[in-house]
Design a protein around this motif. Structure first.
Motif, PDB file in Angstrom:
ATOM      1  N   LEU A  82       0.831  -1.206   0.000  1.00  0.00           N
ATOM      2  CA  LEU A  82       0.000   0.000   0.000  1.00  0.00           C
ATOM      3  C   LEU A  82       0.863   1.253   0.000  1.00  0.00           C
ATOM      4  O   LEU A  82       0.612   2.196  -0.754  1.00  0.00           O
ATOM      5  N   LEU A 117       1.006   3.915  -3.120  1.00  0.00           N
ATOM      6  CA  LEU A 117       0.749   5.341  -2.940  1.00  0.00           C
ATOM      7  C   LEU A 117       1.922   6.182  -3.440  1.00  0.00           C
ATOM      8  O   LEU A 117       1.733   7.261  -4.018  1.00  0.00           O
ATOM      9  N   LEU A 155      -3.199  -2.782  -6.022  1.00  0.00           N
ATOM     10  CA  LEU A 155      -3.560  -1.543  -5.328  1.00  0.00           C
ATOM     11  C   LEU A 155      -3.314  -0.320  -6.199  1.00  0.00           C
ATOM     12  O   LEU A 155      -4.087   0.645  -6.172  1.00  0.00           O
ATOM     13  N   LEU A 175      -5.937   2.560  -7.298  1.00  0.00           N
ATOM     14  CA  LEU A 175      -5.737   3.998  -7.092  1.00  0.00           C
ATOM     15  C   LEU A 175      -6.055   4.804  -8.345  1.00  0.00           C
ATOM     16  O   LEU A 175      -6.376   5.990  -8.248  1.00  0.00           O
ATOM     17  N   TRP A 177      -3.055  12.450   5.631  1.00  0.00           N
ATOM     18  CA  TRP A 177      -3.745  11.341   6.282  1.00  0.00           C
ATOM     19  C   TRP A 177      -5.253  11.488   6.169  1.00  0.00           C
ATOM     20  O   TRP A 177      -5.957  10.512   5.908  1.00  0.00           O
ATOM     21  N   PHE A 220      -6.333  10.627   2.673  1.00  0.00           N
ATOM     22  CA  PHE A 220      -6.304   9.182   2.460  1.00  0.00           C
ATOM     23  C   PHE A 220      -7.504   8.517   3.119  1.00  0.00           C
ATOM     24  O   PHE A 220      -8.161   7.663   2.506  1.00  0.00           O
ATOM     25  N   ARG A 221      -7.820   8.894   4.345  1.00  0.00           N
ATOM     26  CA  ARG A 221      -8.895   8.238   5.084  1.00  0.00           C
ATOM     27  C   ARG A 221     -10.277   8.573   4.540  1.00  0.00           C
ATOM     28  O   ARG A 221     -11.164   7.719   4.513  1.00  0.00           O
ATOM     29  N   THR A 232      -9.317   8.536  -0.441  1.00  0.00           N
ATOM     30  CA  THR A 232      -8.633   7.434  -1.126  1.00  0.00           C
ATOM     31  C   THR A 232      -9.092   6.072  -0.636  1.00  0.00           C
ATOM     32  O   THR A 232      -9.421   5.189  -1.446  1.00  0.00           O
ATOM     33  N   TRP A 233      -9.121   5.867   0.681  1.00  0.00           N
ATOM     34  CA  TRP A 233      -9.421   4.541   1.211  1.00  0.00           C
ATOM     35  C   TRP A 233     -10.825   4.043   0.872  1.00  0.00           C
ATOM     36  O   TRP A 233     -10.974   2.859   0.512  1.00  0.00           O
ATOM     37  N   LEU A 285     -10.619   2.691  -2.516  1.00  0.00           N
ATOM     38  CA  LEU A 285      -9.652   1.601  -2.643  1.00  0.00           C
ATOM     39  C   LEU A 285     -10.070   0.362  -1.860  1.00  0.00           C
ATOM     40  O   LEU A 285      -9.541  -0.724  -2.107  1.00  0.00           O
ATOM     41  N   ARG A 286     -10.999   0.503  -0.965  1.00  0.00           N
ATOM     42  CA  ARG A 286     -11.355  -0.576  -0.046  1.00  0.00           C
ATOM     43  C   ARG A 286     -11.801  -1.860  -0.748  1.00  0.00           C
ATOM     44  O   ARG A 286     -11.377  -2.952  -0.351  1.00  0.00           O
ATOM     45  N   ALA A 341      -8.716  -3.583  -1.980  1.00  0.00           N
ATOM     46  CA  ALA A 341      -7.914  -4.066  -0.860  1.00  0.00           C
ATOM     47  C   ALA A 341      -8.523  -5.325  -0.256  1.00  0.00           C
ATOM     48  O   ALA A 341      -7.796  -6.273   0.100  1.00  0.00           O
TER      49      ALA A 341
END
Length: 306
Positions: free
Chosen positions: A101, A105, A189, A193, A212, A215-216, A219-220, A223-224, A227
Motif C-alpha cells: 500500500l 501510494l 492496489l 488507485l 492522512w 487518504f482516510r 482514497t481509502w 480503494l477498499r 484491498a
C-alpha cells in the motif's frame, strides 16, 4: 405489428426473451479446461479422501469411509503444520499489504522516472518461485551469504544459520514471502488507485485536509473493495504456498516451516499415502473457506456500518 405471443400476454406485458442455446457453444472452449483441469481433479481428490489409496501399481484401493478424517483429528503433526500455515499466511499477508500500500501510494505520485520505478517494482513478481528460493538461500548462507557478510562488516556479530535455526527459520522465510508477493499486491492496489477521482483529492487539499485525512476520507473508501479482494486472495495463496518454502527449507528445521501443503506432499509422494493426503487437502479447503468467509463477512459488515 403485434405478434401472437404479445397478444396472448396482454397489453403492457413484455414477452420473455427466447433463450439462445447457441451461447453455450461459445462458453464451452473456456468451460471445458476448467472442468477437466480444476473441477475434475477436485472431485477425484475428494473421492480419494474416503479410500486407502496408496502408491504402487499392485496396491488395491478400498473404501474406508471417514477413517482418514478420524485419523486426522488425532494427528498432532498435521495440526501443528496447520498452525504454522496460519502463522505463515497471516505473517506474510499483513506486512505484504501494508508495504504494498505504501509503495502503491508512492508510485501513484507525479515523480520523476515514475514509469521506470513501476517497472522495477514488479521485478520480483517476474521471477519464478524456485529462482527466488535459490537466490534467498544464497543470501541467508551461513558462511558466505550477503546478510551475514554485511553483519560482520558492521560489527553486529559473526552471523548465524538463519534457515537452520529453530527460532529464525520461520521469520526468515516470512521475509522472503513478503518480498516475493509484494509486487503482485502493489500492482493490484496501484490499479485501484487509478479509479480514485483526482478532483476529489485536489478539492480536499484545497479545503485544508492533510495527507492522512485525504487518504482516510477520499482514497481509502474508493480503494477498499480492491484491498478486500487482494487481501482475501493473498490469504489463500499464502496458506497454500509450497514451492518457495520447499526450496528454502524443505519444511525444516525440525518441522518449524512445514506448511500443510508440504505435509500433504510428503504423505502422498514420500510415503505413498494418497488417500490420507487427499483427506488433508479436503480439511485444508474446508477450514480456509470457513475462515475466509468469516473474514469477508466481518469486513463487509464493517463497510455497511460506515
Amino acid at each position: 405489428m403485434t405478434t401472437v405471443a404479445e397478444a396472448a400476454a396482454g397489453p403492457g406485458t413484455r414477452p420473455a426473451p427466447a433463450r439462445d442455446h447457441g451461447a453455450w457453444f461459445l462458453v464451452l472452449p473456456a468451460l471445458i479446461p476448467i472442468l477437466v483441469l480444476s473441477v475434475g481433479p477436485l472431485l477425484y481428490g475428494i473421492l480419494l479422501a474416503f479410500t486407502d489409496a496408496q502408491s504402487g501399481r499392485t496396491a488395491t484401493t478400498r473404501w474406508t469411509g471417514v477413517l482418514n478424517f478420524q485419523d486426522l483429528l488425532h494427528d498432532t503433526l498435521f495440526w501443528e503444520s496447520f498452525r504454522i500455515g496460519l502463522l505463515w499466511a497471516v505473517g506474510v499477508t499483513v506486512p505484504q499489504f501494508l508495504l504494498a500500500l505504501g509503495l502503491a501510494l508512492l508510485l501513484d505520485q507525479d515523480l520523476r522516472l515514475r514509469r521506470l520505478a513501476r517497472a522495477l517494482a514488479i521485478v520480483p513478481w517476474a521471477m519464478p518461485e524456485v529462482v527466488v528460493g535459490v537466490m534467498w538461500r544464497l543470501v541467508y548462507n551461513p558462511d558466505a551469504g550477503v546478510l551475514n557478510e554485511t553483519l560482520r562488516d558492521l560489527g553486529l556479530g559473526a552471523g548465524r544459520d538463519w534457515l537452520g535455526t529453530l527460532t529464525t527459520a520461520l521469520p526468515a522465510v516470512v521475509v522472503v514471502g513478503v518480498w516475493a508477493g509484494m509486487p503482485r499486491t502493489t500492482v493490484a492496489l496501484l490499479a485501484g488507485l487509478q479509479n480514485v477521482p483526482r478532483e476529489l483529492r485536489e478539492a480536499a487539499a484545497v479545503d485544508g485536509a492533510g495527507a492522512w485525512r485525504r487518504f482516510r476520507a477520499v482514497t481509502w473508501p474508493a480503494l477498499r473493495p480492491v484491498a478486500l479482494a487482494v487481501t482475501s486472495l493473498n490469504l489463500i495463496w499464502n496458506f497454500n504456498a509450497f514451492a518457495l518454502v520447499y526450496v528454502l527449507t524443505g519444511g525444516g528445521p525440525g518441522g518449524r516451516t512445514r506448511l500443510p501443503m508440504l505435509f500433504a506432499y510428503e504423505e502422498a509422494f514420500r510415503y505413498g499415502q494418497f488417500g490420507y493426503a487427499a483427506a488433508m487437502g479436503c480439511v485444508m479447503v474446508a477450514v480456509i473457506s470457513v475462515l475466509l468467509a468469516v473474514f469477508l463477512a466481518g469486513r463487509l459488515r464493517g463497510g455497511e456500518d460506515r
